[in-house]
Design a protein around this motif. Structure first.
Motif, mmCIF file in Angstrom:
data_model
loop_
_atom_site.group_PDB
_atom_site.id
_atom_site.type_symbol
_atom_site.label_atom_id
_atom_site.label_comp_id
_atom_site.label_asym_id
_atom_site.label_seq_id
_atom_site.Cartn_x
_atom_site.Cartn_y
_atom_site.Cartn_z
ATOM 1 N N ASP A 209 0.837 -1.205 0.000
ATOM 2 C CA ASP A 209 0.000 0.000 0.000
ATOM 3 C C ASP A 209 0.869 1.251 0.000
ATOM 4 N N PHE A 210 2.072 1.129 0.594
ATOM 5 C CA PHE A 210 3.004 2.263 0.609
ATOM 6 C C PHE A 210 4.423 1.706 0.656
ATOM 7 N N VAL A 211 5.388 2.539 0.305
ATOM 8 C CA VAL A 211 6.792 2.111 0.288
ATOM 9 C C VAL A 211 7.626 3.098 1.109
ATOM 10 N N ILE A 212 8.603 2.552 1.821
ATOM 11 C CA ILE A 212 9.547 3.355 2.607
ATOM 12 C C ILE A 212 10.933 3.152 2.009
ATOM 13 N N THR A 213 11.719 4.218 1.966
ATOM 14 C CA THR A 213 13.092 4.065 1.503
ATOM 15 C C THR A 213 14.012 5.043 2.222
ATOM 16 N N SER A 214 15.325 4.909 1.956
ATOM 17 C CA SER A 214 16.303 5.576 2.819
ATOM 18 C C SER A 214 16.912 6.859 2.253
ATOM 19 N N VAL A 230 5.220 7.029 -1.422
ATOM 20 C CA VAL A 230 6.583 6.604 -1.098
ATOM 21 C C VAL A 230 7.126 7.585 -0.055
ATOM 22 N N TYR A 231 7.613 7.039 1.061
ATOM 23 C CA TYR A 231 8.062 7.888 2.165
ATOM 24 C C TYR A 231 9.561 7.728 2.399
ATOM 25 N N LEU A 232 10.188 8.831 2.775
ATOM 26 C CA LEU A 232 11.623 8.824 3.094
ATOM 27 C C LEU A 232 11.801 8.532 4.583
ATOM 28 N N TRP A 233 12.576 7.495 4.880
ATOM 29 C CA TRP A 233 12.887 7.124 6.273
ATOM 30 C C TRP A 233 14.396 6.930 6.318
ATOM 31 N N ARG A 234 15.120 8.003 6.648
ATOM 32 C CA ARG A 234 16.582 7.956 6.608
ATOM 33 C C ARG A 234 17.151 7.115 7.751
ATOM 34 N N ASN A 235 18.332 6.553 7.511
ATOM 35 C CA ASN A 235 19.049 5.867 8.584
ATOM 36 C C ASN A 235 19.542 6.891 9.594
ATOM 37 N N PHE A 425 10.154 9.710 15.399
ATOM 38 C CA PHE A 425 8.947 9.307 14.659
ATOM 39 C C PHE A 425 8.088 10.522 14.315
ATOM 40 N N GLU A 426 8.072 11.497 15.228
ATOM 41 C CA GLU A 426 7.245 12.687 15.004
ATOM 42 C C GLU A 426 7.766 13.520 13.840
ATOM 43 N N SER A 427 9.037 13.346 13.496
ATOM 44 C CA SER A 427 9.627 14.143 12.418
ATOM 45 C C SER A 427 9.323 13.550 11.039
ATOM 46 N N PHE A 428 8.718 12.366 10.996
ATOM 47 C CA PHE A 428 8.452 11.712 9.716
ATOM 48 C C PHE A 428 7.240 12.324 9.021
ATOM 49 N N ASP A 429 7.117 11.979 7.746
ATOM 50 C CA ASP A 429 5.965 12.389 6.940
ATOM 51 C C ASP A 429 4.663 11.958 7.629
ATOM 52 N N THR A 430 3.686 12.838 7.578
ATOM 53 C CA THR A 430 2.399 12.531 8.214
ATOM 54 C C THR A 430 1.797 11.232 7.676
ATOM 55 N N GLY A 431 1.981 10.989 6.395
ATOM 56 C CA GLY A 431 1.393 9.804 5.766
ATOM 57 C C GLY A 431 1.899 8.512 6.363
ATOM 58 N N VAL A 432 3.209 8.411 6.548
ATOM 59 C CA VAL A 432 3.758 7.166 7.087
ATOM 60 C C VAL A 432 3.409 7.031 8.563
ATOM 61 N N ARG A 433 3.305 8.139 9.267
ATOM 62 C CA ARG A 433 2.918 8.055 10.682
ATOM 63 C C ARG A 433 1.481 7.544 10.813
ATOM 64 N N ARG A 434 0.622 7.972 9.915
ATOM 65 C CA ARG A 434 -0.759 7.495 9.956
ATOM 66 C C ARG A 434 -0.847 6.030 9.556
ATOM 67 N N ALA A 435 -0.013 5.638 8.612
ATOM 68 C CA ALA A 435 -0.041 4.238 8.169
ATOM 69 C C ALA A 435 0.395 3.290 9.287
ATOM 70 N N LEU A 436 1.340 3.739 10.106
ATOM 71 C CA LEU A 436 1.878 2.872 11.148
ATOM 72 C C LEU A 436 1.124 3.001 12.470
ATOM 73 N N ASP A 437 0.504 4.130 12.685
ATOM 74 C CA ASP A 437 -0.204 4.360 13.942
ATOM 75 C C ASP A 437 -1.606 4.848 13.610
ATOM 76 N N PHE A 438 -2.577 3.934 13.533
ATOM 77 C CA PHE A 438 -3.927 4.294 13.077
ATOM 78 C C PHE A 438 -4.657 5.197 14.058
ATOM 79 N N ARG A 439 -4.086 5.406 15.259
ATOM 80 C CA ARG A 439 -4.761 6.276 16.234
ATOM 81 C C ARG A 439 -4.637 7.745 15.856
#
Length: 440
Positions: A209-214, A230-235, A425-439
């Motif tokens: 449904d979505f993709v994460i990359t570095s 597609v969301y950016l999740w840096r190391n 986690f709070e610094s990430f894109d809103t989209g990926v935060r919603r995908a991982l935390d449905f609350r």
């Protein structure tokens, strides 16, 4: 199903009943928890069901009857049962550095954000399937679309999970991957096998449904092949790195001979021979011009015959644990990250820079990939795009101890700035935060 704060307890009670008396358990097949547990039927090798007389056949019969009707009933998801997010990370754990940065570090960030999570090797089907039963979201890391993977995806779909996919190399893109010259240093059979899997990686990616990359360029490459988000999740620098770096710097020893300069080169896999060759002649010039310079190779490296005259000044240590690797790196005065400048390496993240920064060692890196984004030339590292720039940068750091310390301090400040914290986690894109935390 109405919200029930005790639903997790109900789940556990039902689960225990399943293992004790499967026949009577399935008489209650209208129960949502029973329908949820039906997913365990996917794998005969599940150690819970294996050996329990009758359980496995009942589970399969339940599933067959659901699909025979033409309109299988969807199970109640763990999300609705437990009302809290749980992220399952299922991936290829074969490369230690990949496991560290893309799996274990991800779990640390999620846990600091208050999100429960777990991980499994994608080939450990019993464990992976069990994780899915509790999950609200699954992230597949660097897996390709084999029959086993597709079975896990089918189970995730059956359970109504949000499916994510994480990948940090363009191994799904045949055009980019086949141009990587490092593949010319492995056997033809290995090369063909790797390239033949590109379509399977692409197929796996497209099931998500979505993709994460570095890195930003990896994000661009994925967006050419994937229409979803597609969301950016840096190391970053995680707790293991901080702890290992602390031990490594505490044990940092003075050079055996005053004035000795040690240049470090680390390779996490065999697929970097062409990268090393980009600085072969430069290192030979440096060794010839500076008798006080020695080279520390960490990990895989098949040095060319041209280095034989300097063998007494070259030390090689095999791939070891991460703390041992940082311990060796901390003893170096300069760390090199050579890379062929091409589209494949343009996707690379700057983990080698982060490792060296954590132990306060100045880095000279190829001007490609995310190194161009995180290394501020002359401040926290040096960038080099050709042999002349490599030679100039190495000569600068060999001859100027104050500059080495200045750059190392800048790198250390960068490492501290990207350290994993409760705010990461709070610094990430809103989209990926919603995908991982449905609350949210």
């Amino acid at each position: 199903m109405a919200k029930n704060p005790n639903s997790k307890s109900q789940f556990i009670r039902k689960y225990r009943k399943l293992t004790r008396d499967p026949k009577s358990f399935f008489e209650d097949s209208d129960n949502p928890v029973v329908r949820h547990l039906g997913g365990l039927a996917v794998h005969a090798r599940d150690r819970v069901t294996k050996g329990r007389d009758g359980v496995h056949s009942h589970l399969h019969e339940l599933r067959r009857s659901q699909y025979r009707s033409g309109a299988p009933r969807r199970p109640t998801s763990a999300r609705d049962l437990f009302h809290e997010p749980f992220v399952a990370v299922i991936g290829d754990l074969g490369l230690p550095q990949c496991k560290k940065y893309r799996v274990l570090q991800k779990l640390e960030i999620l846990e600091k954000a208050g999100i429960k999570c777990g991980y499994s090797h994608w080939m450990d089907l019993p464990r992976a399937t069990s994780l899915l039963q509790n999950a609200s979201c699954v992230i597949f890391y660097r897996t390709h679309a084999t029959a086993s993977f597709c079975e896990l995806v089918a189970e995730a779909v059956r359970l109504g999970l949000t499916i994510g996919y994480d990948i940090d190399d363009p191994i799904f893109d045949l055009a980019i991957y086949s141009e990587n010259p490092n593949l010319d240093f492995i056997t033809k059979r290995e090369k063909n096998a790797l390239l033949s899997q590109t379509s399977e990686y692409l197929a796996a990616l497209r099931m998500a449904d979505f993709v994460i990359t570095s890195t930003p360029y990896m994000k661009e490459c994925i967006q050419r092949s994937f229409r979803g988000p597609v969301y950016l999740w840096r190391n970053a620098v995680d707790s293991e790195s901080v702890h290992a770096a602390s031990l490594a710097t505490d044990k940092r020893a003075a050079p055996a001979s005053p004035g000795t300069i040690t240049i470090g080169y680390a390779s996490g896999s065999r697929a970097h021979e062409a990268d090393f060759r980009t600085i072969e002649s430069v290192l030979l010039q440096v060794l010839q011009a500076h008798p006080n310079v020695r080279i520390q190779v960490i990990g895989y490296a098949d040095l060319p015959e041209t280095f034989k005259p300097y063998a007494s000044r070259i030390a090689t240590e095999p791939v070891a644990t991460y703390p041992a690797y940082l311990g060796l790196l901390a003893r170096c005065d300069i760390a090199l990250v050579p890379l062929v400048i091409d589209e494949f390496n343009e996707c690379k993240s700057a983990v080698r820079f982060l490792d060296a920064a954590a132990v306060r060692v100045p880095v000279i890196a190829a001007a490609t990939g995310d190194f161009k984004n995180v290394v501020v030339h002359g401040k926290n590292g040096l960038l080099a795009a050709n042999e002349a720039e490599w030679l100039q940068a190495i000569e600068l750091l060999i001859g100027d101890g104050a500059k080495r310390r200045e750059i190392a301090d800048g790198a250390k400040r960068h490492a501290e700035a990207v350290r994993v914290s409760s705010e990461t986690f709070e610094s990430f894109d809103t989209g990926v935060r919603r995908a991982l935390d449905f609350r949210r």
